[in-house]
Design a protein around this motif. Structure first.
Motif, PDB file in Angstrom:
ATOM      1  N   PRO A  91       0.843  -1.204   0.000  1.00 53.16           N
ATOM      2  CA  PRO A  91       0.000   0.000   0.000  1.00 53.16           C
ATOM      3  C   PRO A  91       0.880   1.256   0.000  1.00 53.16           C
ATOM      4  O   PRO A  91       2.029   1.240   0.438  1.00 53.16           O
ATOM      5  CB  PRO A  91      -0.800  -0.128   1.293  1.00 53.16           C
ATOM      6  N   LEU A  92       0.323   2.363  -0.463  1.00 50.30           N
ATOM      7  CA  LEU A  92       1.075   3.607  -0.606  1.00 50.30           C
ATOM      8  C   LEU A  92       1.683   4.105   0.716  1.00 50.30           C
ATOM      9  O   LEU A  92       2.860   4.486   0.718  1.00 50.30           O
ATOM     10  CB  LEU A  92       0.192   4.690  -1.237  1.00 50.30           C
ATOM     11  N   PRO A  93       0.961   4.117   1.848  1.00 44.48           N
ATOM     12  CA  PRO A  93       1.594   4.591   3.089  1.00 44.48           C
ATOM     13  C   PRO A  93       2.825   3.767   3.473  1.00 44.48           C
ATOM     14  O   PRO A  93       3.820   4.309   3.956  1.00 44.48           O
ATOM     15  CB  PRO A  93       0.498   4.449   4.138  1.00 44.48           C
ATOM     16  N   ALA A  94       2.787   2.476   3.235  1.00 46.74           N
ATOM     17  CA  ALA A  94       3.939   1.634   3.552  1.00 46.74           C
ATOM     18  C   ALA A  94       5.123   1.996   2.661  1.00 46.74           C
ATOM     19  O   ALA A  94       6.276   2.004   3.105  1.00 46.74           O
ATOM     20  CB  ALA A  94       3.591   0.159   3.393  1.00 46.74           C
ATOM     21  N   LEU A  95       4.858   2.303   1.398  1.00 44.41           N
ATOM     22  CA  LEU A  95       5.931   2.708   0.498  1.00 44.41           C
ATOM     23  C   LEU A  95       6.546   4.039   0.931  1.00 44.41           C
ATOM     24  O   LEU A  95       7.766   4.222   0.862  1.00 44.41           O
ATOM     25  CB  LEU A  95       5.407   2.822  -0.941  1.00 44.41           C
ATOM     26  N   MET A  96       5.705   4.950   1.380  1.00 44.73           N
ATOM     27  CA  MET A  96       6.218   6.243   1.832  1.00 44.73           C
ATOM     28  C   MET A  96       7.099   6.086   3.065  1.00 44.73           C
ATOM     29  O   MET A  96       8.172   6.687   3.162  1.00 44.73           O
ATOM     30  CB  MET A  96       5.050   7.204   2.108  1.00 44.73           C
ATOM     31  N   VAL A  97       6.670   5.261   4.009  1.00 48.72           N
ATOM     32  CA  VAL A  97       7.472   5.018   5.210  1.00 48.72           C
ATOM     33  C   VAL A  97       8.788   4.351   4.836  1.00 48.72           C
ATOM     34  O   VAL A  97       9.855   4.725   5.339  1.00 48.72           O
ATOM     35  CB  VAL A  97       6.676   4.162   6.223  1.00 48.72           C
ATOM     36  N   VAL A 103      15.838   7.038   3.217  1.00 52.74           N
ATOM     37  CA  VAL A 103      16.524   8.326   3.181  1.00 52.74           C
ATOM     38  C   VAL A 103      17.297   8.557   4.473  1.00 52.74           C
ATOM     39  O   VAL A 103      18.453   9.001   4.462  1.00 52.74           O
ATOM     40  CB  VAL A 103      15.493   9.469   2.929  1.00 52.74           C
ATOM     41  N   LEU A 104      16.666   8.227   5.614  1.00 54.45           N
ATOM     42  CA  LEU A 104      17.359   8.402   6.903  1.00 54.45           C
ATOM     43  C   LEU A 104      18.601   7.513   7.004  1.00 54.45           C
ATOM     44  O   LEU A 104      19.644   7.939   7.489  1.00 54.45           O
ATOM     45  CB  LEU A 104      16.401   8.100   8.057  1.00 54.45           C
ATOM     46  N   VAL A 105      18.490   6.296   6.564  1.00 48.38           N
ATOM     47  CA  VAL A 105      19.622   5.375   6.634  1.00 48.38           C
ATOM     48  C   VAL A 105      20.750   5.853   5.702  1.00 48.38           C
ATOM     49  O   VAL A 105      21.916   5.783   6.039  1.00 48.38           O
ATOM     50  CB  VAL A 105      19.169   3.942   6.281  1.00 48.38           C
TER      51      VAL A 105
END
Length: 108
Positions: A91-97, A103-105
């Motif tokens: 799902p899209l929210p999982a992809l965003m997370v 990016v943080l890593v």
């Protein structure tokens, strides 16, 4: 065909053993590995034909394990294919997370 189940044979890649053990080991291999393996009689060095091995296996009640996959045969899918499949089903929210965590890593 009459073959002694206790006859000494050499299973290619496994060493010397009895004929019954060699046929049982061969039937436990994955189909692709089974077709590449060979059984040689110790007494005269003759290779047993695959039809002869199949006949012995059926006479002794051994059936090939078709669903067994050896570790050397597992890498059918490569990582890009696996990731693509995961992205298509996510799902899209999982992809965003996942993107934000990436990016943080990457920044560290």
């Amino acid at each position: 065909m009459t073959s002694d189940p206790e006859e000494s044979v050499r299973l290619q890649g496994f060493g010397e053993m009895t004929l019954r053990t060699a046929v049982a080991t061969l039937m436990a291999l994955a189909p692709r590995e089974r077709s590449d393996a060979a059984i040689f009689r110790v007494r005269d060095g003759v290779r047993l034909a695959s039809s002869e091995i199949g006949e012995l296996a059926s006479d002794w009640g051994m059936t090939p394990m078709a669903e067994v996959r050896s570790p050397s045969l597992v890498p059918d899918q490569h990582w890009p294919d696996i990731v693509r499949g995961m992205v298509r089903e996510a799902p899209l929210p999982a992809l965003m997370v996942a993107f934000l965590v990436g990016v943080l890593v990457a920044r560290r």
